[in-house]
Design a protein around this motif. Structure first.
Motif, PDB file in Angstrom:
ATOM      1  N   ASN A  57       0.755   4.094   2.160  1.00  0.00           N
ATOM      2  CA  ASN A  57       0.127   4.329   3.455  1.00  0.00           C
ATOM      3  C   ASN A  57      -0.265   5.791   3.662  1.00  0.00           C
ATOM      4  OD1 ASN A  57      -0.779   3.559   5.983  1.00  0.00           O
ATOM      5  ND2 ASN A  57       1.224   3.717   6.936  1.00  0.00           N
ATOM      6  N   ASN A  65       0.827  -1.202   0.000  1.00  0.00           N
ATOM      7  CA  ASN A  65       0.000   0.000   0.000  1.00  0.00           C
ATOM      8  C   ASN A  65       0.860   1.252   0.000  1.00  0.00           C
ATOM      9  OD1 ASN A  65      -2.668  -1.127   0.228  1.00  0.00           O
ATOM     10  ND2 ASN A  65      -2.193  -1.641   2.355  1.00  0.00           N
ATOM     11  N   ARG A 109      -4.124   6.271   4.978  1.00  0.00           N
ATOM     12  CA  ARG A 109      -4.980   5.084   5.095  1.00  0.00           C
ATOM     13  C   ARG A 109      -5.179   4.832   6.581  1.00  0.00           C
ATOM     14  NH1 ARG A 109      -5.600   0.670   0.803  1.00  0.00           N
ATOM     15  NH2 ARG A 109      -6.779   2.513   0.141  1.00  0.00           N
ATOM     16  N   ASP A 119      -9.922   5.687   4.045  1.00  0.00           N
ATOM     17  CA  ASP A 119      -8.916   6.679   3.664  1.00  0.00           C
ATOM     18  C   ASP A 119      -9.368   8.041   4.158  1.00  0.00           C
ATOM     19  OD1 ASP A 119      -7.398   4.774   2.409  1.00  0.00           O
ATOM     20  OD2 ASP A 119      -8.131   5.235   0.398  1.00  0.00           O
ATOM     21  N   SER A 132      -7.344  -0.610   7.379  1.00  0.00           N
ATOM     22  CA  SER A 132      -7.490  -1.623   6.348  1.00  0.00           C
ATOM     23  C   SER A 132      -8.358  -2.737   6.915  1.00  0.00           C
ATOM     24  CB  SER A 132      -6.130  -2.181   5.934  1.00  0.00           C
ATOM     25  OG  SER A 132      -6.289  -3.291   5.063  1.00  0.00           O
ATOM     26  N   HIS A 166     -11.136  -0.436   3.085  1.00  0.00           N
ATOM     27  CA  HIS A 166     -10.278   0.545   3.734  1.00  0.00           C
ATOM     28  C   HIS A 166     -11.094   1.745   4.199  1.00  0.00           C
ATOM     29  CE1 HIS A 166     -10.587   1.727  -0.537  1.00  0.00           C
ATOM     30  NE2 HIS A 166     -10.756   2.930  -0.008  1.00  0.00           N
TER      31      HIS A 166
END
Length: 561
Positions: A101, A99, A128, A231, A131, A229
């Motif tokens: 991040n 990812n 992020r 975000d 997850s 996720h």
């Protein structure tokens, strides 16, 4: 005899359906220890420190510590491992992914050393926050009941007649209320049309599940895969007052996408199976029944953060930050399907009942709703020792029990609010971090974080306080009974052990971290319940212990100017 829906009858998705639950609310309210490599390697204990891009979504006052602009990006490799243990049998599944991040920018504006506020800073970042990726599976070696028995029980308790669940050319039970009667629960409709619940007599509104408590033996299997996720995009403003008081305020926009795909199956010997014409049941058969569920929750939200860091002396800092709830506008989609095979000595030679069924002929249950995530309070302290070492400690209070679920028009569901208070309690989080500068350019770091379980003891035990025969029913079908996913997970404690390295050369820096996370959870195929239709008052649902041991390698590179 039951019939299946004819293709092409359904012209539109269900409307005005609201199926969100307390379990759904918690599933999408989680957050991980995520941020820059320096932040993660010190266990996230940055409430009193600042000067790192990750403080933009932790304590916004950390932006006031900056005296130069900063641009950075963080990548990580997540290596996830989940082990499911049930009845002494265990199974482990692994998954690895990469990812981005976080990345972000902080701009420092020098107002002059003679100013009361020498720096005014602003910053923007992507992070992020969480997850949802997890995958586990397992086997129940000796079931003492069946999910079909629970559905048969509450279908009987609600007085639902076969005609209410039996689709015809002009009647869709998923969308249409039967004349002069209420809607039937979607799980009841699905299992009725899968012959997994059968009337005790032709046309009766009492039902039998597949499991015969006096004769049956059974095994079960489960597979759960979660993806998605949260975000967050933050913009922060802050500064310092006479290099003693650092302040900041931040505004966050979140994007959420949560998906789950589950499969649960039961193999039952000496079962209650449908009669030859499907109008009632016969005992002593063999049953193989499987249920697949798909769920997706997605949307966006908004939150506000504010914080202060005090530095009374150069060697000591205190920090405090408050996060409002995130107010979400969300969309839910869900569907389910079954597969089944039933055999009995009463069937004609070479014949059996087998096939599949789907909710609403494959159309999603889809609706919009609103959600308010928990609010958060963080306090921290940090000390600088000899100009080379930093020790920091944080405490966070997360009001998990303060979650709220509303319909699209903003009307709160009071029953779900009560469920949230019954199932969940506040989460307490302790974070510790340390850094030692070996040389002016090279640093070593370590950290630790511990999160208490957000689940009440009553929900975890599955029965009322002080009364082990009174089940605490975990509702997963929503206020309109349109969700068909019976399984759920209840998180226990979560721990992080972290370490890392840092390197500085002029304006360039690079940080690396290793993060080990251990999370314990309890998985249940369905809720414990008190039987109405059978003489067995308290029914213990099959459960498994889930242990997730995840490792991450994190790398941050940045430039200050």
């Amino acid at each position: 005899m039951k019939k299946t829906l004819m293709a092409g009858i359904i012209a539109a998705l269900p409307s005005a359906m609201f199926a969100q639950t307390a379990i759904d609310a918690y599933s999408i309210s989680q957050s991980d220890l995520r941020g820059s490599a320096r932040f993660m390697s010190m266990g996230g204990a940055f409430t009193a420190l600042g000067g790192d891009i990750s403080t933009l979504n932790q304590n916004p006052a950390g932006i006031g510590v900056y005296r130069s602009s900063d641009l950075s990006v963080t990548l990580d490799i997540d290596m996830m491992s989940s082990k499911a243990t049930a009845a002494g049998m265990s199974n482990t599944l692994n998954k690895t992914h990469v990812n981005c991040n976080s990345f972000g920018y902080v701009g420092a504006i020098n107002l002059g050393s003679g100013s009361v506020m020498p720096f005014f800073n602003w910053g923007a970042s992507y992070s992020r926050v969480a997850s949802f990726d997890r995958r586990f599976s397992g086997t129940f070696g000796n079931l003492g009941t069946s999910y079909t028995n629970m559905v048969a029980d509450y279908t009987t308790g609600n007085g639902i007649y076969p005609a209410q669940m039996n689709p015809t050319e002009h009647y869709n039970p998923y969308q249409d209320a039967y004349p002069d009667r209420d809607y039937a629960p979607w799980s009841s409709i699905l299992l009725f049309n899968s012959y997994a619940i059968n009337p005790t007599a032709d046309g009766a509104n009492t039902y039998k599940g597949l499991y015969d408590y006096n004769n049956s033996t059974a095994t079960g299997d489960f597979t759960v895969e979660e993806k998605g996720h949260i975000d967050e995009y933050d913009i922060n403003f802050g500064g310092n007052i006479q290099n003693t008081v650092f302040w900041g305020i931040g505004f966050g926009i979140t994007d959420i996408d949560y998906k789950s795909l589950t499969y649960y199956s039961e193999n039952i010997s000496r079962a209650n199976v449908p009669s030859t014409d499907g109008s009632t049941y016969v005992s002593g058969g063999e049953a193989n029944f499987g249920l697949e569920n798909y769920k997706r929750i997605y949307g966006s939200g908004f939150n506000v953060k504010a914080g202060v860091i005090l530095k009374p002396i150069n060697e000591f800092r205190l920090g405090i930050a408050v996060h409002t709830p995130t107010w979400y506008n969300l969309t839910y989609q869900g569907s389910a399907a079954t597969d089944f095979t039933y055999n009995s000595s009463t069937y004609p030679p070479g014949k059996n009942f087998s096939g599949s069924s789907v909710t609403d002929e494959g159309y999603y249950d889809e609706f919009d709703w609103k959600f308010q995530s928990p609010w958060r309070l963080m306090v921290g302290a940090a000390g600088v020792i000899g100009g080379r070492a930093i020790i920091s400690a944080d405490y966070e209070y997360r009001g998990t029990q303060s979650m709220r679920v509303k319909d699209y028009d903003g009307n709160e569901w009071p029953d779900i609010t009560e469920d949230i208070k019954t199932y969940y309690k506040a989460t307490n989080i302790l974070r510790l971090g340390a850094e030692y500068r070996v040389t002016p350019s090279f640093s070593v770091r370590a950290g630790y974080s511990y999160e208490t379980s957000p689940v009440t003891q009553e929900a975890m035990d599955g029965h009322a306080k002080g009364n082990p025969t009174e089940a605490t029913y975990i509702y997963t079908s929503g206020p309109d009974d349109t969700e068909t996913l019976p399984s759920f997970s209840l998180d226990k404690t979560t721990q992080y052990i972290t370490c890392g390295l840092g390197y500085r050369y002029k304006n360039f820096y690079a940080d690396a971290a290793f993060v080990h996370r251990t999370r314990k959870s309890k998985y249940q195929a369905f809720s414990n319940y008190n039987e109405l239709a059978e003489p067995h008052l308290f029914v213990q649902a099959p459960s498994a212990e889930i242990s997730s041991n995840d490792n991450s390698i994190v790398l941050t590179v940045g430039f200050r100017f």
